[in-house]
Design an enzyme around this catalytic site. Structure first.
Site, PDB file in Angstrom:
ATOM      1  N   GLU A  82      34.716  19.739  45.194  1.00 65.28           N
ATOM      2  CA  GLU A  82      34.109  21.028  44.814  1.00 65.28           C
ATOM      3  C   GLU A  82      35.270  21.973  44.547  1.00 65.28           C
ATOM      4  O   GLU A  82      35.897  22.469  45.476  1.00 65.28           O
ATOM      5  CB  GLU A  82      33.256  21.581  45.964  1.00 65.28           C
ATOM      6  CG  GLU A  82      32.067  20.727  46.344  1.00 65.28           C
ATOM      7  CD  GLU A  82      30.923  20.827  45.361  1.00 65.28           C
ATOM      8  OE1 GLU A  82      31.050  21.537  44.338  1.00 65.28           O
ATOM      9  OE2 GLU A  82      29.889  20.184  45.606  1.00 65.28           O
ATOM     10  N   CYS A 126      33.860  30.652  44.841  1.00 63.80           N
ATOM     11  CA  CYS A 126      33.987  29.795  43.652  1.00 63.80           C
ATOM     12  C   CYS A 126      32.930  30.182  42.626  1.00 63.80           C
ATOM     13  O   CYS A 126      33.167  30.104  41.434  1.00 63.80           O
ATOM     14  CB  CYS A 126      33.842  28.338  44.056  1.00 63.80           C
ATOM     15  SG  CYS A 126      32.378  28.012  45.030  1.00 63.80           S
TER      16      CYS A 126
END
Ligand code: NAP
Length: 460
Positions: free
Chosen positions: A233, A267
């Protein structure tokens, strides 16, 4: 072995420091994790669910201390730290409730077609999984790996980011305090230079990393070398597209939240605002006004909307990106240079326009409260700008035109598209990216299956 420091980003003052774990301590933790596997298996769904629910209850009962710890270690506004704790507890309960159903496997209705009396699949745990995690959601990032992994019957070892050792120790102890067998989940206090050796260890079955591209490349290379499963990720520079039929005030409201939540260090923060030319001036004017009036300050003060950046080097990176853009002709409409209470690593909410491809900000992720605003002549151009980067994590599309919405949902290259909203992670929905934002999924049914062996069973 080095030391690992916990520093308050609001003051730059060290809170505590810890000795890294020696090789012997790491070895003992890996051995204990391996030894916990049969106990996790014997407990079955019901037993693991009881422990997981009690971990959720324990975490919730300690919310005030944990929230303050998060805020002290990485600078998140205190209300957001509390929300992180509650979200983590909810995800634990979600997996306690649904793990068995998500991993139910299936039976072939007509096994005779494969010459069997019975045939089908079942999901089994892979073993001990290493999680390498970032500091930006010190509890949530860990829980969204640990809750499904433990419920599936895996054990876990955590290498947390070096600037959040107190959070790392807390979450490393939570599951065993709640009843999970000793060793089921533990923190390894180690620097990133020791991650490769842990991945190579025979007791480690797989690895998951949430973090930067650079760390992703390194972890994927080692995992590839020893042929172990990896989930990555990584970073993102999510587009937030606003079209003329959108509710502009609502879009502005959400755009501000989407850019500055977590002090701009998520993110999935919207980082690039791509606005149709017909509404560009209106949107940019209102957005800039809101960004410039946000309250920046001490994150433990409930009135604060934006706290300091988590690390001094992180603030330097953001400053360099903005200065590079300014030097190459971008217009900084508000914000721009480090400022805020003395000693803290503050950076003001900043809005930049007039970006061009030779500026680093055009294609690099700004991990701080810096919004890049682009003008698009039409939907084609907006989508072209959105897809121009090698990132593909989340995205947001604002419009009330169904044809445009269908096209955007189909054509935006990302792991998620949120229509008339902002990208958020939910335990109920899969989360992850494409392109250089990584591979694999966390959360939901897809997330718990990542660290399982889908075993085919055939009976004569
Ligand atoms: P980072 O520097 O990559 O650190 C993340 C973790 O990886 C830390 O535990 C770090 O340890 C470790 N690490 C760093 N370099 C490594 C290497 N070469 N080999 C093995 N491990 C290594 O990232 P960050 O600055 O903490 O986090 C920000 C990045 O994470 C941003 O790009 C953000 O977008 C991304 N992120 C992605 C997601 C997602 O779900 N896609 C979620 C959150 C954040 P040390 O601290 O000891 O260096």
């Amino acid at each position: 072995m080095g030391t690992i420091q916990s520093i308050d980003p609001a003051t730059g003052i060290e809170l505590l420091s810890f000795e890294e774990d020696s090789d012997d301590i790491v070895d003992n933790k890996l051995e204990a994790a391996k030894a916990a596997l049969p106990l996790l298996s014997a407990a079955d769904w019901g037993g693991r669910a009881v422990w997981m629910r009690s971990a959720a209850a324990l975490l919730e009962s300690e919310i005030e201390d944990v929230a303050l710890l998060i805020t002290k270690e990485m600078g998140k506004p205190i209300a957001q730290s509390r929300a992180e704790v509650l979200k983590s507890a909810n995800a634990m309960r979600f997996y306690a409730d649904h793990a068995e159903e998500f991993l139910a496997g299936r039976e072939l209705e007509s096994p005779e077609v494969v010459n069997a009396t019975a045939a089908g699949t079942r999901y089994e745990p892979l073993g001990v999984v290493l999680a390498v995690m970032p500091w930006n959601y010190p509890i949530w990032q860990v829980v969204r790996f640990a809750a499904p992994a433990l419920m599936a019957g895996n054990a876990g070892v955590l290498k947390h980011a070096s600037n959040v050792p107190q959070s790392a120790i807390y979450i490393g102890e939570l599951f065993t305090r709640a009843g999970f067998p000793e060793g089921s989940f533990a923190t390894l206090l180690i620097g990133s230079y020791r991650v490769a050796a842990v991945i190579r260890d025979k007791r480690i079955a797989a690895v998951t990393l949430t973090g930067s591209e650079e760390a992703g490349r390194s972890v994927a290379a080692t995992a590839g070398d020893v042929l172990k499963k990896a989930v990555l990720e990584l970073g993102g520079s999510d587009p937030f597209i606003v079209m003329p039929t959108a509710d502009i005030d609502a879009a502005v409201d959400t755009a501000v939240k989407a850019r500055i939540s977590n002090n701009g260090q998520a993110c999935i923060n919207a980082k690039r605002f791509i606005v149709h030319e017909d509404i560009f001036d209106e949107f940019t004017g209102k957005f800039t006004e809101r960004m410039s009036s946000l309250i920046v300050g001490d994150p433990s003060d409930p009135a604060t909307e934006v706290g300091p950046l988590a690390t001094e080097s992180g603030r330097r990176d953001v400053t360099d990106l903005v200065e590079d853009a300014r030097g190459k002709g971008a217009e900084i409409i508000t914000g721009s240079s480090p400022s805020g209470p003395d000693g803290g690593w503050y950076f003001p909410p900043t809005v930049v326009t007039g970006l061009t491809p030779e500026m680093r900000l055009w294609e690099e992720e700004a991990f701080g409260p810096v919004a890049s605003v682009y003008c698009a002549a039409n939907l084609d151009e907006a989508l072209r700008l959105a897809n121009a980067l090698e990132f593909g994590l989340g995205s947001a599309f604002w419009s009330n035109d169904e044809v445009e919405i269908d096209r955007a949902v189909r054509d935006i290259e990302a792991g998620a598209v949120f229509v008339n909203g902002m990208t958020i992670s939910y335990a109920e929905l899969p989360f992850g990216g494409i392109k250089r934002s990584g591979y694999g999924r966390e959360l939901s049914m897809e997330g718990i299956r990542e660290f399982c062996n889908l075993k085919t069973v055939w009976k004569a």
